[in-house]
Scaffold this active site. Structure first.
Site, short mmCIF file in Angstrom:
data_model
loop_
_atom_site.label_atom_id
_atom_site.label_comp_id
_atom_site.label_asym_id
_atom_site.label_seq_id
_atom_site.Cartn_x
_atom_site.Cartn_y
_atom_site.Cartn_z
N ARG A 111 0.57 -1.20 -0.43
CA ARG A 111 -0.23 -0.22 0.04
C ARG A 111 0.81 1.42 0.12
NH1 ARG A 111 -4.67 -2.10 2.40
NH2 ARG A 111 -2.43 -3.09 3.00
N ARG A 124 11.55 3.18 4.04
CA ARG A 124 10.18 2.63 4.99
C ARG A 124 12.35 1.38 5.70
NH1 ARG A 124 5.09 -0.77 5.63
NH2 ARG A 124 4.89 1.33 5.29
#
Lengths: 313, 426
Positions: free
Chosen positions: A58, A108
């Site tokens: 996502r 991330r």
């Protein structure tokens, strides 16, 4: 007003004005995604590298689409294909990235503080797309955008966040963001999933989920990781679901017009019953839609958006 | 060969001396202490405005040799030691190979002899390979020169092994040094458990991981009658457990590191890997408690836990950075800060660095009594200086105090009556 940040490392560093500017900008960008030609030239010639050291569908896709809709050149690197598996250090990764002159790195990372490490040492802008159990600022911002959209305001609302607070960067970023915008934050979880002194972040802490839901305007459910179930933190998914899962019954304790949020991916039948996840009060896909707009706003603002707009005018 | 240290304030807590006295050294031993001693044919060392104290002793250092010479070796380690005013160090056994047998002990002693400078007292392993499974050959370790045993860096998890280790070690008059940490409670934590860890999203190590193990080891010491020394005490609870045990007459001593009595968990903010230690930097209240422990004598020893690590082992994500900091070259000024802050009197501060550590490990050092080895440290208590990490003599520069301003430094260090260090410009 102008946006004075080069990096988006966390909500902690943003002011209420910063957050409002981001949300306003995101709202103005939201329409682009509904056009037939879903592209504006704003970030043409900018290079954005999305580097994800942890699996993500996502968030990575959302950042990639956000960059592309602003006409930036976006490149994705995921841990499985990167040099990390060959044992490269973060320092070397940073140096190699810098040598390719990107404008923005969206990262991330499984370790808290990794984006800060990059931001301290490199010339490019860093956007934290989630670091360890620390922060996930773009998630909190898209959550706020969704709340504002549905409730017109954020200040004065009561938001219940239920689930694994201890390991959740989503929770931390939302606690900061909601406090800055004047909302009341309630946290609900068994004590094994509540980090030490978490009330000092600005939250009321409950071990009884029902009490936390009472009269809430927003119910935000957190994903319960598979690996936490049936070990020392939780006896079983079954018991967790009974005491900390959201279902049509306990949702009645919240306000009748309360909205239900989830950052995804959901464990249906564990932290959230399908009847609620698909129910009338859920705004889960609005969150996803707003995610693209918020990330467009972030990329735009840290690129010096206002100046870019002037140049093209 | 004779040397007369003249004009200084001689401070020897072991004998209660604190006066303007000269110190005469002859053939490497203290020959006389007195006022206005006649120099005769002795060389004179002017100590005006200086403190003259027994050579400082650090009972907790990692010299990294054999096996990790890229971090530190015995030569670079003792060079850093004497520059910090230390004349003796006790080195931990977590080398590669582990110092769990006489061959490694002899190697360390031989390398220390080649390096000269400071005295090096090896500490042997409690268990073979530090695995916590079977006892090392403590009798031979003692014969080869070990002064204590420890599995430092790792706790001895198994209570039966620790009990037998205490019984066996005490048969050879070896104190047991406990690295007190219940790893099952640590459970992968990387900093002190508390609000700062929550804010930073880092996994916490709760104080109970230390307190629970200190309690077990103190009770095992009480049960076995063995001599126990608790390494790097960092929590209020540990101090209280040790204090109560000492009152009951249990043979337990304890040490605290300068970083644990100076810094708290706030130092980790910004993911500062040079603030990552084991045990972790604790809360401000814990810092206050270890200071109280130092002041009332519960903690009789200041030890550095000098833990050199290569830049590449610290310049990484906080979660994966190695634990520890170098400490030999900052321990003395950090201890003198406690005097400035009124936590310790100067004699007590010096005692915690001299006779305190000597008695904890049963070393016949830490005194300026006539006839004893002339290990002496001369200190300028007033000189101001600023630490630059890159100027440290240790091979590794992982200090938590880079850029700090200090007052006080060793200006001259003597081992067996021989000058082994002189501060530049002093």
């Amino acid at each position: 007003m102008s946006f004075g940040h080069k990096h988006i490392l966390g909500i902690e560093q943003l002011s209420a004005d910063d957050i409002t500017l981001i949300l306003d900008t995101a709202e103005s960008f939201k329409e682009i995604s509904t056009r037939e030609i879903k592209k504006v030239p704003t970030l043409r010639g900018k290079t954005i590298i999305n580097i994800f050291f942890e699996a993500s569908t996502r968030t990575r896709t959302s950042f990639e689409i956000a960059g592309k809709r602003l006409s930036a050149d976006t490149v994705n690197i995921s841990a499985s294909t990167s040099a990390v598996v060959k044992g490269e250090t973060l320092e070397d990764t940073a140096k190699n990235l810098e040598a390719m002159h990107p404008d923005i790195i969206v990262m991330r990372h499984g370790h808290s503080g990794a984006p800060h490490y990059l931001a301290e040492r490199c010339g490019f802008s860093v956007v934290n797309a989630g670091d360890g159990a620390h922060e996930h600022p773009s998630q909190a911002l898209l959550d706020l955008m969704t709340i504002r959209e549905k409730k017109d305001t954020i200040g004065g609302l009561t938001v219940a966040i239920v689930g694994d607070i201890a390991h959740s960067r989503v929770a931390r970023s939302n606690i900061y963001a909601l406090n800055k915008m004047g909302a009341t934050v309630r946290l609900a979880a068994p004590r094994t999933l509540l980090p030490s002194a978490v009330e000092r972040l600005g939250a009321e802490v409950y071990t009884d989920m029902n009490a936390a839901l009472e009269g809430a305007d927003v119910v935000m459910m957190l994903r319960i990781q598979q690996e936490r179930q049936g070990k020392t933190l939780l006896p079983s998914a079954r018991e967790y679901s009974r005491f900390y899962g959201l279902n049509p019954d306990n949702l009645k304790r919240a306000k009748a017009d309360a909205i239900v949020m989830h950052p995804g991916p959901m464990n249906r039948g564990v932290e959230i019953a399908s009847a609620v996840a698909d129910g009338a009060q859920n705004v889960i896909l609005d969150q996803v839609e707003n995610g693209v707009a918020v990330r467009m706003a972030l990329l735009y603002l840290i690129s010096g958006g206002e100046q870019l707009a002037e140049q093209s005018a | 060969m004779k040397l007369l240290i003249k004009g200084g304030r001689l401070l020897d807590p072991s004998s209660g001396i604190d006066d303007q006295l000269d110190l005469l050294i002859e053939d490497g031993a203290v020959a006389a202490v007195g006022s206005d001693l006649d120099a005769g044919d002795a060389e004179i060392l002017d100590a005006t405005n200086r403190l003259v104290v027994p050579g400082l002793i650090d009972v907790h250092v990692h010299l990294r040799e054999p096996g990790y010479e890229y971090k530190e070796d015995i030569q670079s380690g003792v060079r850093a030691a004497v520059a910090g005013g230390f004349t003796a160090v006790a080195c931990m056994p977590n080398t590669d190979p582990v110092n769990d047998n006489k061959t490694v002990t002899r190697y360390i002693c031989q390398r220390a002899a080649e390096a000269g400078l400071a005295n090096v007292f090896p500490v042997g392993a409690i268990t073979k390979g530090l695995k916590g499974e079977s006892l090392s050959e403590m009798g031979e370790l003692r014969e080869a020169g070990c002064v204590a045993v420890t599995d430092d860096g790792r706790p001895v998890g198994d209570g039966e092994i620790m009990r037998r280790a205490m019984e066996y070690a005490s048969s050879f008059d070896l104190p047991v040094i406990s690295h007190a940490e219940d790893l099952s409670v640590v459970a992968g934590g990387v900093m002190n458990d508390g609000f700062v860890a929550t804010e930073l999203g880092l996994k916490g190590i709760p104080w109970v991981a230390e307190d629970a193990m200190v309690a077990r080891d103190v009770m095992l010491a009480e049960f076995t009658g063995a001599r126990l020394h608790v390494a790097h005490v960092s929590t209020r609870g540990a101090v209280e457990i040790i204090r109560a045990a000492q009152k009951r007459g249990v043979a337990v001593t304890a040490e605290v590191t300068p970083h644990h009595f100076t810094l708290n968990e706030e130092a980790v903010r910004g993911y500062a890997t040079n603030a990552k230690m084991n045990p972790p930097l604790r809360s401000a209240d814990d810092v206050a408690a270890v200071r109280e422990g130092l002041a009332d004598g519960t903690i009789g020893v200041i030890a550095t836990d000098h833990a050199p690590h290569h830049r590449d082992e610290k310049n990484v994500e906080f979660d994966i950075a190695l634990n520890g900091v170098v400490g030999l070259e900052t321990a003395l000024p950090l201890t003198l800060r406690l005097v400035d802050e009124g936590v310790l009197s100067l004699p007590k501060a010096i005692a915690r660095l001299t006779c305190g550590p000597a008695s904890a490990l049963g070393l016949s050092r830490g005194t300026l009594a006539v006839g004893r080895v002339a290990d002496v440290t001369i200190i300028d208590p007033d000189c101001s200086w600023t630490l630059r990490a890159e100027e440290l003599l240790s091979k590794s520069k992982n200090t938590a105090f880079d850029g700090w301003s200090f007052k006080g430094a060793a200006t001259c260090t003597l081992v067996s009556g021989k000058i082994v260090y002189r501060r530049v410009g002093a």
